[in-house]
Scaffold this active site. Structure first.
Site, PDB file in Angstrom:
ATOM      1  N   LYS A 174       0.854  -1.191   0.000  1.00 62.78           N
ATOM      2  CA  LYS A 174       0.000   0.000   0.000  1.00 62.78           C
ATOM      3  C   LYS A 174       0.887   1.237   0.000  1.00 62.78           C
ATOM      4  O   LYS A 174       1.499   1.597   1.007  1.00 62.78           O
ATOM      5  CB  LYS A 174      -0.913   0.050   1.224  1.00 62.78           C
ATOM      6  N   GLU A 249       9.886   1.662  10.913  1.00 63.96           N
ATOM      7  CA  GLU A 249      10.925   2.661  10.649  1.00 63.96           C
ATOM      8  C   GLU A 249      10.207   3.998  10.738  1.00 63.96           C
ATOM      9  O   GLU A 249       9.476   4.365   9.821  1.00 63.96           O
ATOM     10  CB  GLU A 249      11.548   2.396   9.282  1.00 63.96           C
ATOM     11  N   CYS A 283      13.106  11.377   7.005  1.00 60.19           N
ATOM     12  CA  CYS A 283      13.182  10.950   8.406  1.00 60.19           C
ATOM     13  C   CYS A 283      14.599  11.148   8.940  1.00 60.19           C
ATOM     14  O   CYS A 283      14.800  11.172  10.153  1.00 60.19           O
ATOM     15  CB  CYS A 283      12.692   9.525   8.589  1.00 60.19           C
ATOM     16  N   GLU A 384       9.394  16.095  16.068  1.00 59.93           N
ATOM     17  CA  GLU A 384       9.698  16.008  14.633  1.00 59.93           C
ATOM     18  C   GLU A 384       8.782  16.967  13.876  1.00 59.93           C
ATOM     19  O   GLU A 384       7.561  16.908  14.016  1.00 59.93           O
ATOM     20  CB  GLU A 384       9.484  14.578  14.122  1.00 59.93           C
TER      21      GLU A 384
HETATM   22  P1  ADP Z   1       4.018  10.619   6.936  1.00 59.24           P
HETATM   23  O1  ADP Z   1       4.299  11.236   8.250  1.00 59.24           O
HETATM   24  O2  ADP Z   1       5.218  10.228   6.140  1.00 59.24           O
HETATM   25  O3  ADP Z   1       2.928  11.280   6.129  1.00 59.24           O
HETATM   26  P2  ADP Z   1       2.203   8.599   7.924  1.00 59.24           P
HETATM   27  O4  ADP Z   1       2.637   7.974   9.155  1.00 59.24           O
HETATM   28  O5  ADP Z   1       1.045   9.514   7.952  1.00 59.24           O
HETATM   29  O6  ADP Z   1       3.502   9.236   7.338  1.00 59.24           O
HETATM   30  O7  ADP Z   1       1.921   7.523   6.791  1.00 59.24           O
HETATM   31  C1  ADP Z   1       2.857   6.553   6.383  1.00 59.24           C
HETATM   32  C2  ADP Z   1       2.096   5.418   5.740  1.00 59.24           C
HETATM   33  O8  ADP Z   1       1.316   4.786   6.753  1.00 59.24           O
HETATM   34  C3  ADP Z   1       1.119   5.852   4.661  1.00 59.24           C
HETATM   35  O9  ADP Z   1       1.105   4.885   3.623  1.00 59.24           O
HETATM   36  C4  ADP Z   1      -0.202   5.882   5.386  1.00 59.24           C
HETATM   37  O10 ADP Z   1      -1.304   5.693   4.537  1.00 59.24           O
HETATM   38  C5  ADP Z   1      -0.038   4.706   6.324  1.00 59.24           C
HETATM   39  N1  ADP Z   1      -0.891   4.756   7.525  1.00 59.24           N
HETATM   40  C6  ADP Z   1      -1.226   5.837   8.256  1.00 59.24           C
HETATM   41  N2  ADP Z   1      -2.024   5.487   9.287  1.00 59.24           N
HETATM   42  C7  ADP Z   1      -2.223   4.150   9.208  1.00 59.24           C
HETATM   43  C8  ADP Z   1      -2.960   3.184   9.977  1.00 59.24           C
HETATM   44  N3  ADP Z   1      -3.669   3.536  11.038  1.00 59.24           N
HETATM   45  N4  ADP Z   1      -2.918   1.901   9.596  1.00 59.24           N
HETATM   46  C9  ADP Z   1      -2.192   1.518   8.522  1.00 59.24           C
HETATM   47  N5  ADP Z   1      -1.494   2.372   7.755  1.00 59.24           N
HETATM   48  C10 ADP Z   1      -1.480   3.680   8.083  1.00 59.24           C
END
Ligand code: ADP
Length: 494
Positions: A174, A249, A283, A384
Site C-alpha cells: 500500500k 521505521e 526521516c 519532529e
Molecule cells: P508521513 O508522516 O510520512 O505522512 P504517515 O505515518 O502519515 O507518514 O503515513 C505513512 C504510511 O502509513 C502511509 O502509507 C499511510 O497511509 C499509512 N498509515 C497511516 N495510518 C495508518 C494506519 N492507522 N494503519 C495503517 N497504515 C497507516
C-alpha cells in the site's frame, strides 16, 4: 488524467464505487497527477488471498531464479530512470536530482537483493552429541504487508519489496496516498520483470482505511511500515492484537554536532543539505544543529546567508534546491511549529513564512527557517517537524554536545563535524542513534548498510544492508541425527 489502478493477482483494476484519492503536484497544485481508489476492506482481502495463493510456488522457486527477476527489474528501473525520476519530482516535489538519486537507490537495491539469491546463508554448527548435525535455514515469513510513506516513493518500497521478494515472501503493497502513481510505476516494473501473478499486489488507499484493513487482515504474517512514530505505534498495537511480525521505521529528530575545530565550510554545507534537502521532509533530516560556542557565531552568520540563497521552486526546473511541502495540511503543521518556536522564545534568524515569488504561487513552499537560542525542553527541540526548520543550540564542548544530542526520544541519524579523531570516536561510541556520520550530513544512506534507529524511531530492526534479510525471514533450525539410535539431548551424563 491518469487513473492509478490496484494490481491484484496479476490484473490491473479499480474497485467499483470506491472513494477517490486525488494526487496533485505539490509544486503546482493545479496539476493533477492521478486519481486512485481508497480501496475497501474487500479489495484488501482479495489482494491478500492472491498473495496467499502465489506463496507456495514463489517460496519454492530457487532463490537464484527469484534473483533473475529482481535483476531484470533493476535493468528496467535503469532504462526508465529519467522518466521515473521526473514522476517522483512531479508527484512528491523533490528536486529532479533527488528524484533521480532515489531511482538510482532502487537500482542499487535490486543489485543488492539479487546478489542475495546466491547467498541467503544459514549456519552449520557442531552438535553436543556424536553423529548429529545442527544447521539453520532462512525461510520466508509469508504474506508481507508493505506500507510506505510519500517522501521516498520509489526507494523505500524497493528496500522493502526487493528484500522481501528475494527471501521468498509474497506481498501486498500500500503506497502513500500522496504518491499513488509512483507506486503503480514501481509495481509495473516488477510485473514486466516477470514476477508471477499474485507475488506482488498493489492496493491504494488511506492509512485509516486500506492501511488499517491490511494491518488487521488475518492472512498477513508481517507488516513493514515506514511512517510517523504515531502511525507506527497504532500499527504495532494492531499487529500485536492479530499476532503479526512488525517492522517499524519511524520518526527522527536528527542532530548535527559541529565542534570548534571543524572544517566550517563542509559543516555548513552538511547542515544546509541535511536540513533543507527535500525541504526537510526526510526521516533523517537535520533538525537540530548543536554548535560549540567558539565556532557558533561565524557558522551561524554564514549559514543564514547561505540558507537565504537556496533556490526554491518546482523541482523540474534546473538549479532548484528546495521543493515544496507535500500538502497543505503538512504546510500548516510546519507553520504552526514556527509559531511555537517563536512563542517558546527561540530567535528566528531567517525564513519563518511561506515563500512567495514567481513560480511559487501554486505550491506549498516554506522558506528555509533557522532558529537560534533553542534550548532543551522546547517543543521545536524535541518534536519532529518534517519541514525546512532548523534549531540551533549552542554548547560548551563535546560532552554537552553529545548529552544534548541524546536528549531526544528518537534515535535515527546523527552527524559530527570535527578534525579530531579522538573526539569523533568518543561521539561514535556515545551517540544514541542507528546511524552516525563523521564529517558528513545526517542524510545519505547507502543501500548495502543497515538503515534504522533506536528509541522511538524503530523496534529493533534495520532495513537494507544485510540486516534487511532478518526482517523478512524466519530462522528454521534443523537437527540431523545419523547415529541410527535414539540420542537424547540435554541429558546430563556426568
Ligand atoms: P508521513 O508522516 O510520512 O505522512 P504517515 O505515518 O502519515 O507518514 O503515513 C505513512 C504510511 O502509513 C502511509 O502509507 C499511510 O497511509 C499509512 N498509515 C497511516 N495510518 C495508518 C494506519 N492507522 N494503519 C495503517 N497504515 C497507516
Amino acid at each position: 488524467m491518469e487513473k492509478a489502478s490496484n494490481f491484484i493477482g496479476g490484473e490491473w483494476s479499480i474497485p467499483e464505487g470506491a472513494p477517490k484519492i486525488v494526487s496533485v503536484n505539490p509544486a503546482d497544485t493545479r496539476e493533477t497527477i492521478c486519481v486512485a481508489p481508497d480501496s475497501p476492506a474487500s479489495e484488501i482481502d482479495r489482494a491478500v488471498k492472491a498473495a496467499r495463493a502465489a506463496l507456495p510456488a514463489w517460496r519454492r522457486m530457487p532463490p537464484p531464479q527469484r534473483a533473475n527477476i529482481i535483476r531484470r527489474a533493476g535493468g528496467i528501473l535503469a532504462d526508465r530512470k529519467q522518466a521515473l525520476g521526473e514522476l517522483v519530482t512531479r508527484e512528491c516535489g523533490k528536486p529532479l536530482t533527488e528524484g533521480l538519486g532515489e531511482v538510482q537507490e532502487a537500482i542499487d537495491m535490486a543489485e543488492l537483493a539479487a546478489a542475495e539469491g546466491r547467498r541467503l546463508y544459514g549456519q552449520t554448527a557442531p552438535s553436543e552429541l556424536p553423529n548429529k548435525l545442527c544447521m539453520t535455514f532462512r525461510e520466508p515469513v509469508g504474506v508481507c504487508g508493505l506500507i510506505t510513506p510519500w517522501n521516498f516513493p520509489i526507494a523505500v518500497p524497493s528496500w522493502k519489496a526487493l528484500h522481501a521478494l528475494i527471501c521468498g515472501n509474497t506481498l501486498v503493497y500500500k503506497p502513500a496516498e500522496d504518491t499513488p502513481l509512483c507506486g503503480v510505476e514501481f509495481v509495473r516494473v516488477m510485473d514486466e520483470a516477470g514476477l508471477p501473478p499474485g507475488v506482488m499486489n498493489l492496493v491504494h488507499g488511506y492509512g485509516e482505511t486500506a492501511g488499517h484493513a491490511l494491518v488487521a487482515h488475518e492472512g498477513v504474517s508481517l507488516i513493514s511500515v515506514t511512517g510517523s512514530t504515531e502511525t507506527g505505534r497504532i500499527i504495532a498495537a494492531e499487529c500485536a492484537r492479530t499476532s503479526k511480525n512488525v517492522s517499524l521505521e519511524c520518526g527522527g529528530k536528527n542532530a548535527e554536532i559541529v565542534l570548534d575545530d571543524a572544517n566550517i565550510d563542509i559543516a555548513i554545507e552538511g547542515a544546509l543539505w541535511g536540513a533543507f534537502g527535500t525541504a526537510g521532509q526526510r526521516c533523517t533530516a537535520t533538525s537540530r544543529l548543536i554548535v560549540e560556542e567558539g565556532i557558533h557565531d561565524e557558522l551561524l552568520d554564514r549559514l543564514v546567508a547561505s540558507a537565504g540563497d537556496l533556490k526554491m521552486g518546482n523541482g523540474l526546473e534546473p538549479g532548484v534546491q528546495v521543493g515544496p511541502i507535500i500538502n497543505e495540511e503538512q504546510a500548516i503543521r510546519v507553520l504552526d511549529y514556527i509559531e511555537i518556536g517563536k512563542n517558546e522564545g527561540a530567535k528566528l534568524e531567517c525564513g519563518g513564512a511561506r515563500a512567495e515569488g514567481p513560480g511559487l504561487e501554486h505550491g506549498q513552499f516554506i522558506q528555509p527557517t533557522i532558529f537560534t537560542g533553542v534550548t532543551r525542553g522546547m517543543r521545536i527541540f524535541e518534536e519532529e517537524i518534517f519541514g525546512p526548520v532548523l534549531s540551533v543550540i549552542k554548547v560548551s564542548g563535546l560532552d554537552e554536545a553529545i548529552e544534548t544530542l541524546n536528549d531526544c526520544r528518537y534515535g535515527l541519524s546523527s552527524a559530527i563535524y570535527t578534525q579530531d579523531v579522538n573526539k569523533a570516536m568518543v561521539a561514535v561510541r556515545e551517540i544514541e542513534a542507528g546511524i552516525v556520520y563523521v564529517n558528513g550530513p545526517t542524510i545519505g544512506a547507502e543501500v548495502h548498510m543497515p538503515f534504522g534507529g533506536v528509541k522511538s524511531t524503530g523496534n529493533g530492526h534495520r532495513e537494507a544492508g544485510m540486516t534487511g534479510l532478518d526482517i523478512f525471514t524466519e530462522w528454521k533450525t534443523v537437527y540431523i541425527d545419523y547415529s541410527g539410535a535414539l540420542q537424547r539431548a540435554q541429558i546430563d551424563t556426568n
